[in-house]
Design a protein around this motif. Structure first.
Motif, PDB file in Angstrom:
ATOM      1  N   TRP A 164      10.670  -2.322   1.282  1.00 28.06           N
ATOM      2  CA  TRP A 164       9.379  -2.938   1.014  1.00 28.06           C
ATOM      3  C   TRP A 164       9.019  -2.766  -0.456  1.00 28.06           C
ATOM      4  O   TRP A 164       9.270  -1.727  -1.059  1.00 28.06           O
ATOM      5  N   GLY A 165       8.439  -3.774  -1.048  1.00 26.50           N
ATOM      6  CA  GLY A 165       7.939  -3.687  -2.405  1.00 26.50           C
ATOM      7  C   GLY A 165       8.932  -4.056  -3.486  1.00 26.50           C
ATOM      8  O   GLY A 165       8.666  -3.836  -4.659  1.00 26.50           O
ATOM      9  N   VAL A 166      10.075  -4.643  -3.127  1.00 26.94           N
ATOM     10  CA  VAL A 166      11.058  -5.004  -4.149  1.00 26.94           C
ATOM     11  C   VAL A 166      10.523  -6.089  -5.076  1.00 26.94           C
ATOM     12  O   VAL A 166      11.011  -6.254  -6.189  1.00 26.94           O
ATOM     13  N   ASP A 167       9.517  -6.824  -4.637  1.00 23.67           N
ATOM     14  CA  ASP A 167       8.971  -7.903  -5.466  1.00 23.67           C
ATOM     15  C   ASP A 167       7.648  -7.504  -6.131  1.00 23.67           C
ATOM     16  O   ASP A 167       6.886  -8.359  -6.569  1.00 23.67           O
ATOM     17  N   LEU A 168       7.360  -6.222  -6.221  1.00 28.53           N
ATOM     18  CA  LEU A 168       6.084  -5.799  -6.804  1.00 28.53           C
ATOM     19  C   LEU A 168       5.996  -6.051  -8.302  1.00 28.53           C
ATOM     20  O   LEU A 168       4.910  -6.198  -8.838  1.00 28.53           O
ATOM     21  N   ASP A 169       7.114  -6.100  -8.969  1.00 24.97           N
ATOM     22  CA  ASP A 169       7.088  -6.381 -10.402  1.00 24.97           C
ATOM     23  C   ASP A 169       6.622  -7.826 -10.586  1.00 24.97           C
ATOM     24  O   ASP A 169       7.280  -8.773 -10.160  1.00 24.97           O
TER      25      ASP A 169
ATOM     26  N   PRO B 170      -2.277  -1.544   4.627  1.00 24.27           N
ATOM     27  CA  PRO B 170      -1.907  -0.189   4.226  1.00 24.27           C
ATOM     28  C   PRO B 170      -1.567  -0.150   2.738  1.00 24.27           C
ATOM     29  O   PRO B 170      -1.268  -1.172   2.122  1.00 24.27           O
ATOM     30  N   SER B 171      -1.570   1.045   2.195  1.00 23.33           N
ATOM     31  CA  SER B 171      -1.236   1.202   0.782  1.00 23.33           C
ATOM     32  C   SER B 171       0.253   0.948   0.567  1.00 23.33           C
ATOM     33  O   SER B 171       1.055   0.986   1.509  1.00 23.33           O
ATOM     34  N   ALA B 172       0.626   0.726  -0.697  1.00 26.08           N
ATOM     35  CA  ALA B 172       2.030   0.465  -1.026  1.00 26.08           C
ATOM     36  C   ALA B 172       2.906   1.652  -0.647  1.00 26.08           C
ATOM     37  O   ALA B 172       4.028   1.474  -0.159  1.00 26.08           O
ATOM     38  N   GLN B 173       2.394   2.863  -0.826  1.00 24.25           N
ATOM     39  CA  GLN B 173       3.179   4.045  -0.492  1.00 24.25           C
ATOM     40  C   GLN B 173       3.441   4.119   1.017  1.00 24.25           C
ATOM     41  O   GLN B 173       4.546   4.451   1.451  1.00 24.25           O
ATOM     42  N   GLU B 174       2.417   3.817   1.815  1.00 27.83           N
ATOM     43  CA  GLU B 174       2.596   3.843   3.273  1.00 27.83           C
ATOM     44  C   GLU B 174       3.601   2.793   3.728  1.00 27.83           C
ATOM     45  O   GLU B 174       4.465   3.060   4.563  1.00 27.83           O
TER      46      GLU B 174
ATOM     47  N   MET C 279     -14.409   4.201   3.939  1.00 30.54           N
ATOM     48  CA  MET C 279     -13.176   3.828   4.619  1.00 30.54           C
ATOM     49  C   MET C 279     -12.189   3.261   3.609  1.00 30.54           C
ATOM     50  O   MET C 279     -12.558   2.482   2.747  1.00 30.54           O
ATOM     51  N   SER C 280     -10.928   3.607   3.770  1.00 34.43           N
ATOM     52  CA  SER C 280      -9.897   3.106   2.858  1.00 34.43           C
ATOM     53  C   SER C 280      -9.406   1.750   3.316  1.00 34.43           C
ATOM     54  O   SER C 280      -9.712   1.294   4.412  1.00 34.43           O
ATOM     55  N   ASP C 281      -8.580   1.113   2.451  1.00 29.25           N
ATOM     56  CA  ASP C 281      -8.010  -0.184   2.814  1.00 29.25           C
ATOM     57  C   ASP C 281      -7.127  -0.092   4.043  1.00 29.25           C
ATOM     58  O   ASP C 281      -6.938  -1.058   4.751  1.00 29.25           O
ATOM     59  N   ALA C 282      -6.562   1.084   4.286  1.00 31.64           N
ATOM     60  CA  ALA C 282      -5.624   1.228   5.392  1.00 31.64           C
ATOM     61  C   ALA C 282      -6.304   1.699   6.673  1.00 31.64           C
ATOM     62  O   ALA C 282      -5.642   1.966   7.644  1.00 31.64           O
ATOM     63  N   ASP C 283      -7.614   1.819   6.669  1.00 32.94           N
ATOM     64  CA  ASP C 283      -8.319   2.310   7.845  1.00 32.94           C
ATOM     65  C   ASP C 283      -8.155   1.339   9.004  1.00 32.94           C
ATOM     66  O   ASP C 283      -8.555   0.173   8.908  1.00 32.94           O
ATOM     67  N   PRO C 284      -7.571   1.772  10.134  1.00 30.35           N
ATOM     68  CA  PRO C 284      -7.327   0.854  11.246  1.00 30.35           C
ATOM     69  C   PRO C 284      -8.584   0.433  11.976  1.00 30.35           C
ATOM     70  O   PRO C 284      -8.557  -0.479  12.783  1.00 30.35           O
ATOM     71  N   ARG C 285      -9.734   1.071  11.696  1.00 30.97           N
ATOM     72  CA  ARG C 285     -10.970   0.706  12.392  1.00 30.97           C
ATOM     73  C   ARG C 285     -11.644  -0.514  11.793  1.00 30.97           C
ATOM     74  O   ARG C 285     -12.580  -1.053  12.355  1.00 30.97           O
ATOM     75  N   ILE C 286     -11.188  -0.977  10.636  1.00 32.73           N
ATOM     76  CA  ILE C 286     -11.795  -2.144   9.998  1.00 32.73           C
ATOM     77  C   ILE C 286     -11.380  -3.384  10.783  1.00 32.73           C
ATOM     78  O   ILE C 286     -10.199  -3.609  11.013  1.00 32.73           O
ATOM     79  N   PRO C 287     -12.334  -4.197  11.247  1.00 33.81           N
ATOM     80  CA  PRO C 287     -11.950  -5.406  11.986  1.00 33.81           C
ATOM     81  C   PRO C 287     -11.142  -6.353  11.115  1.00 33.81           C
ATOM     82  O   PRO C 287     -11.372  -6.467   9.917  1.00 33.81           O
TER      83      PRO C 287
END
Length: 197
Positions: A31-36, A19-23, A1-9
């Motif tokens: 979203w992500g303007v402060d990732l640097d 969810p991933s940064a791309q999602e 299962m990925s980090d973005a899997d909605p089935r993870i409690p």
């Protein structure tokens, strides 16, 4: 299962899934303007440390009666309050707000406010039915205005609420006047129907 899997409690000893940064970038504008990391003052302190929890999923509190839960959440948190269960029309309004609308929608919060107002009316009717009606003179502070020089408290201070205090008696008194008028009309209608008019 990925980090973005909605089935993870969500409520596990591990960090909650995300969810991933791309999602997120595709879904949320900006979203992500402060990732640097150079732009983030909290970066050196941000570390993922072991929690030390002896459980993977904590023991859950028993749900003896259905509890309201936001539609964004898969399940209730492991511990939740039970002191004020929903009841009556106000409870139905609140349940509808939780079952139908996201917490991000104004309708959710407006329905909860409406449920609170209906709960106040239900409580007043219940107190009246039990022979312990509200005391608007004592509970609203009108008596204290007379006995403790309420005018001086406004005249001799820079209180922020002075500007809207002319409206307060209307907000407090009009519901009582409306209820009294409705009661008077109901008594008159009942009296007329008994007389056969």
């Amino acid at each position: 299962m990925s980090d973005a899997d909605p089935r993870i409690p969500v409520y596990t000893s591990a960090a909650p899934p995300r969810p991933s940064a791309q999602e997120l970038r595709a879904r949320i504008p900006g979203w992500g303007v402060d990732l640097d990391l150079a732009d983030r003052p909290s970066h050196p302190k941000e570390r993922s440390l072991p929690t030390g929890a002896h459980w993977d999923l904590p023991e859950r509190q028993e749900e003896k009666q259905p509890r309201e839960r936001s539609i964004e959440h898969q399940m209730l948190p492991p511990v939740f309050g039970t002191t004020a269960p929903l009841h009556g029309l106000s409870g139905a309004i609140r349940r509808y707000a939780y079952s139908r609308f996201s917490e991000a929608r104004a309708a959710h919060w407006l329905l909860l406010i409406a449920g609170d107002r209906v709960d106040v009316a239900e409580s007043r009717l219940r107190a009246l039915g039990q022979g312990r009606p509200d005391n608007p003179i004592g509970e609203t502070g009108i008596k204290g205005e007379v006995t403790h020089d309420g005018l001086a408290a406004r005249r001799d201070s820079a209180r922020a609420d002075v500007h809207h205090q002319w409206l307060d008696p209307l907000l407090v008194g009009l519901p009582w006047l409306a209820a009294g008028g409705a009661g008077l009309l109901a008594v008159r209608a009942l009296t007329r129907s008994r007389r056969g008019e």
